[in-house]
Design a protein around this motif. Structure first.
Motif, short mmCIF file in Angstrom:
data_model
loop_
_atom_site.label_atom_id
_atom_site.label_comp_id
_atom_site.label_asym_id
_atom_site.label_seq_id
_atom_site.Cartn_x
_atom_site.Cartn_y
_atom_site.Cartn_z
N PHE A 158 0.91 -1.21 0.01
CA PHE A 158 0.06 -0.04 -0.11
C PHE A 158 0.95 1.19 0.08
N PRO A 159 0.44 2.31 -0.75
CA PRO A 159 0.96 3.56 -0.59
C PRO A 159 1.07 4.11 0.84
N THR A 160 2.14 5.02 1.16
CA THR A 160 2.24 5.40 2.64
C THR A 160 2.24 7.09 2.53
N GLY A 161 2.41 7.66 1.29
CA GLY A 161 2.30 9.03 1.38
C GLY A 161 3.96 9.44 1.46
N PHE A 164 9.02 9.01 -1.98
CA PHE A 164 10.32 8.26 -2.41
C PHE A 164 10.18 6.88 -2.30
N MET A 165 9.76 6.23 -1.06
CA MET A 165 9.64 4.86 -1.03
C MET A 165 8.37 4.48 -1.75
N ASP A 166 7.15 5.05 -1.75
CA ASP A 166 6.18 4.53 -2.41
C ASP A 166 6.68 4.10 -3.98
N ARG A 167 7.50 4.97 -4.47
CA ARG A 167 8.06 4.70 -5.85
C ARG A 167 8.77 3.42 -5.94
N MET A 168 9.24 2.91 -4.91
CA MET A 168 10.01 1.61 -4.76
C MET A 168 9.23 0.64 -4.01
N SER A 169 8.02 0.76 -3.93
CA SER A 169 7.23 -0.42 -2.85
C SER A 169 6.90 -1.47 -3.77
N LEU A 170 5.82 -2.31 -3.58
CA LEU A 170 5.30 -3.23 -4.32
C LEU A 170 4.56 -2.97 -5.50
N ALA A 171 5.09 -3.37 -6.76
CA ALA A 171 4.27 -3.21 -7.76
C ALA A 171 3.22 -4.10 -7.90
N ASP A 172 2.03 -3.25 -8.53
CA ASP A 172 0.61 -4.07 -8.61
C ASP A 172 0.23 -4.50 -7.57
N PRO A 173 0.09 -3.77 -6.54
CA PRO A 173 -0.21 -4.62 -5.10
C PRO A 173 -1.89 -5.10 -5.51
N ALA A 174 -2.63 -4.62 -6.56
CA ALA A 174 -4.11 -4.88 -6.62
C ALA A 174 -4.11 -6.43 -6.98
N ALA A 175 -3.07 -7.03 -7.55
CA ALA A 175 -2.94 -8.19 -7.79
C ALA A 175 -2.53 -9.35 -6.56
N GLU A 176 -1.86 -8.97 -5.58
CA GLU A 176 -1.88 -9.63 -4.37
C GLU A 176 -3.16 -9.22 -3.55
N ALA A 177 -3.88 -8.16 -3.60
CA ALA A 177 -5.11 -7.88 -3.03
C ALA A 177 -6.17 -8.93 -3.48
N ALA A 178 -6.18 -9.10 -4.70
CA ALA A 178 -7.19 -10.11 -5.33
C ALA A 178 -7.15 -11.37 -4.75
N VAL A 179 -5.97 -12.09 -4.48
CA VAL A 179 -5.77 -13.27 -3.80
C VAL A 179 -6.09 -13.14 -2.38
N LEU A 218 12.92 9.48 7.89
CA LEU A 218 12.33 10.73 8.45
C LEU A 218 10.85 10.89 7.74
N LEU A 219 10.04 11.17 8.61
CA LEU A 219 8.54 11.17 8.36
C LEU A 219 8.39 12.58 7.59
N ASP A 220 8.26 12.46 6.17
CA ASP A 220 7.95 13.74 5.35
C ASP A 220 6.99 13.31 4.36
N LEU A 221 5.92 13.84 4.58
CA LEU A 221 4.62 13.78 3.88
C LEU A 221 4.39 14.76 2.84
N VAL A 222 5.26 15.61 2.50
CA VAL A 222 5.23 16.44 1.61
C VAL A 222 5.40 15.64 -0.05
N PRO A 223 4.47 16.00 -0.65
CA PRO A 223 4.58 15.24 -1.94
C PRO A 223 6.01 15.31 -2.98
N ASP A 224 6.60 14.31 -3.16
CA ASP A 224 7.72 14.16 -4.19
C ASP A 224 9.00 14.65 -3.14
N ALA A 225 8.85 14.70 -1.81
CA ALA A 225 9.98 14.86 -0.82
C ALA A 225 10.90 13.75 -1.19
#
Length: 263
Positions: A158-161, A164-179, A218-225
């Protein structure tokens, strides 16, 4: 049942510092001592990836040495900093690492809650993926029993906000969610990778992220930080199954003054 989750220790060789700053072996040693001192000992420990920083045999050897005092059933998952072949060669006693179909995927069926460990590693890439073969394996394992189950993996689904990390998280999480959504006995999907605590609803259950046993993001929820790290307290998590629900506690490794009587 009490499951202890540690994540992202990023072990480097003795005398080195991760990123030139972090003595990750020392941090993991402190984490192990804190686990050993818990009033109630966990039934098992799972480490959800990025076990080492560079996936060398020396790093995996040091990892095993640091974790050895736990004397608890120990299960390892691979993250993007890991190498399946080097890990298996370095820890041959962990036969479960050979998994199925070349992946480090396996089921631990010896406790009140089943543990299904997934392999989200894409060699050479920071992000993760569950290909069709890995998802088909997950589907078969979840269909095999309707006992309460925890699914463990490195990359969060799932995306966290944290851009930077969300761009390198799990690709296509919907496929896992379907299972996952097909199996209401999945109590939790537990992950690492983001070096912070986070939770979200996912596929009819809860997905959670364990902080690092070393440095945190570091917790930074500014978009594209951009990515920045911090020496916030190293931590691990305890997942307590009370027979009807799973409750998660985050434990900081540092010791603080306490008071009050204890029986």
């Amino acid at each position: 049942m009490l499951l202890c989750q540690i994540s992202d220790p990023h072990i480097v060789v003795k005398g080195a510092l991760a990123y030139g700053r972090v003595d990750t072996p020392r941090y993991l040693e402190r984490c192990v001592r804190k686990i050993m001192a818990l009033p109630r000992q966990p039934d098992l420990v799972v480490a959800t990836g990025d076990l080492t920083d560079s996936a060398t045999a020396d790093e995996y050897g040091l990892l095993a040495e640091i974790l050895a005092p736990l004397e608890l059933p120990l299960f390892l998952a691979v993250g993007n900093h890991d190498d399946r072949d080097v890990l298996r060669a370095s820890l041959p006693k962990h036969a479960y690492l050979f998994g199925e179909d070349g992946f480090v995927q396996y089921v631990v069926d010896d406790f009140a809650v089943r543990l299904v460990v997934l392999d989200t590693l894409v060699p050479g890439k920071p992000g993760g993926r569950l290909c069709e073969r890995r998802l088909a394996w997950l589907d078969r394992m979840l269909a095999a029993s309707d006992r309460p189950t925890i699914v463990a993996q490195h990359h969060p689904p799932f995306p966290t906000g944290l851009s930077f990390m969300d761009r390198m998280s799990l690709a296509d999480p919907a496929a896992e969610a379907a299972v996952i959504a097909k199996y209401p006995h999945v109590e939790r999907v537990i992950a690492g990778h983001h070096h912070r605590t986070a939770q979200a609803r996912f596929a009819g259950t809860i997905a959670s992220i364990c902080p690092s046993s070393a440095h945190q993001l570091l917790l930074d929820l500014v978009p594209d930080a951009n990515i920045r790290f911090t020496f916030e307290p190293s931590s691990f998590q305890l997942h307590l199954w009370d027979g009807s629900q799973l409750v998660t506690h985050t434990v900081v490794v540092e010791d603080y003054p306490s008071w009050g009587a204890r029986d």
